[in-house]
Design a protein around this motif. Sequence first.
Motif, PDB file in Angstrom:
ATOM      1  N   ALA A  73       0.826  -1.211   0.000  1.00 30.12           N
ATOM      2  CA  ALA A  73       0.000   0.000   0.000  1.00 30.12           C
ATOM      3  C   ALA A  73       0.857   1.256   0.000  1.00 30.12           C
ATOM      4  N   ILE A  74       1.922   1.253   0.784  1.00 36.78           N
ATOM      5  CA  ILE A  74       2.829   2.414   0.803  1.00 36.78           C
ATOM      6  C   ILE A  74       3.465   2.610  -0.572  1.00 36.78           C
ATOM      7  N   GLY A  75       3.887   1.506  -1.190  1.00 37.61           N
ATOM      8  CA  GLY A  75       4.451   1.606  -2.535  1.00 37.61           C
ATOM      9  C   GLY A  75       3.463   2.160  -3.538  1.00 37.61           C
ATOM     10  N   PRO A  82      -4.682   5.602  -7.271  1.00 41.17           N
ATOM     11  CA  PRO A  82      -5.941   6.002  -6.631  1.00 41.17           C
ATOM     12  C   PRO A  82      -6.175   5.182  -5.353  1.00 41.17           C
ATOM     13  N   PHE A  83      -6.898   5.767  -4.419  1.00 47.86           N
ATOM     14  CA  PHE A  83      -7.088   5.146  -3.111  1.00 47.86           C
ATOM     15  C   PHE A  83      -7.688   3.749  -3.207  1.00 47.86           C
ATOM     16  N   ILE A  84      -8.672   3.572  -4.061  1.00 48.10           N
ATOM     17  CA  ILE A  84      -9.314   2.261  -4.174  1.00 48.10           C
ATOM     18  C   ILE A  84      -8.327   1.215  -4.691  1.00 48.10           C
ATOM     19  N   ALA A  90      -3.382  -3.854  -1.453  1.00 48.81           N
ATOM     20  CA  ALA A  90      -3.014  -4.307  -0.110  1.00 48.81           C
ATOM     21  C   ALA A  90      -3.822  -5.533   0.287  1.00 48.81           C
ATOM     22  N   ALA A  91      -5.113  -5.520  -0.004  1.00 46.88           N
ATOM     23  CA  ALA A  91      -5.976  -6.650   0.361  1.00 46.88           C
ATOM     24  C   ALA A  91      -5.597  -7.906  -0.421  1.00 46.88           C
ATOM     25  N   VAL A  92      -5.342  -7.748  -1.710  1.00 46.66           N
ATOM     26  CA  VAL A  92      -4.966  -8.904  -2.529  1.00 46.66           C
ATOM     27  C   VAL A  92      -3.617  -9.460  -2.076  1.00 46.66           C
ATOM     28  N   THR A  93      -2.677  -8.583  -1.751  1.00 50.39           N
ATOM     29  CA  THR A  93      -1.370  -9.042  -1.279  1.00 50.39           C
ATOM     30  C   THR A  93      -1.513  -9.861   0.002  1.00 50.39           C
TER      31      THR A  93
END
Length: 103
Positions: A73-75, A82-84, A90-93
């Motif tokens: 997410a930071i990357g 975009p935020f979404i 992040a969720a998929v990772t």
Amino acid sequence: MNAWIAVLAASAIAYGFKLAGYTVPPVWLEQPRAVRITEMLPAALLASLVVLQTFSTGPHLVLDARAAGLVVAIGALLLRAPFIVVVALAAVTAAVLRMLGWS
């Protein structure tokens, strides 16, 4: 039943603090120090919540798939996604790493 008493007491205290905020003189809120603190407080609270939710499970510190999701997410944020897209990456990772057995 004790948990409900604690929840109700905490709610009453929070509501009391909110009401007490209306009695603070406006001159106090316009001071440069108060303005700096109130401008930085939301970011500090959000950062502490992210760190707490990412690196803890109960009373223990852990390093698991959530941390990898945070790094992704930071990357994505640094790449100005975009935020979404940031949230989805992040969720998929985290999901893929948990599926592979890294809990």
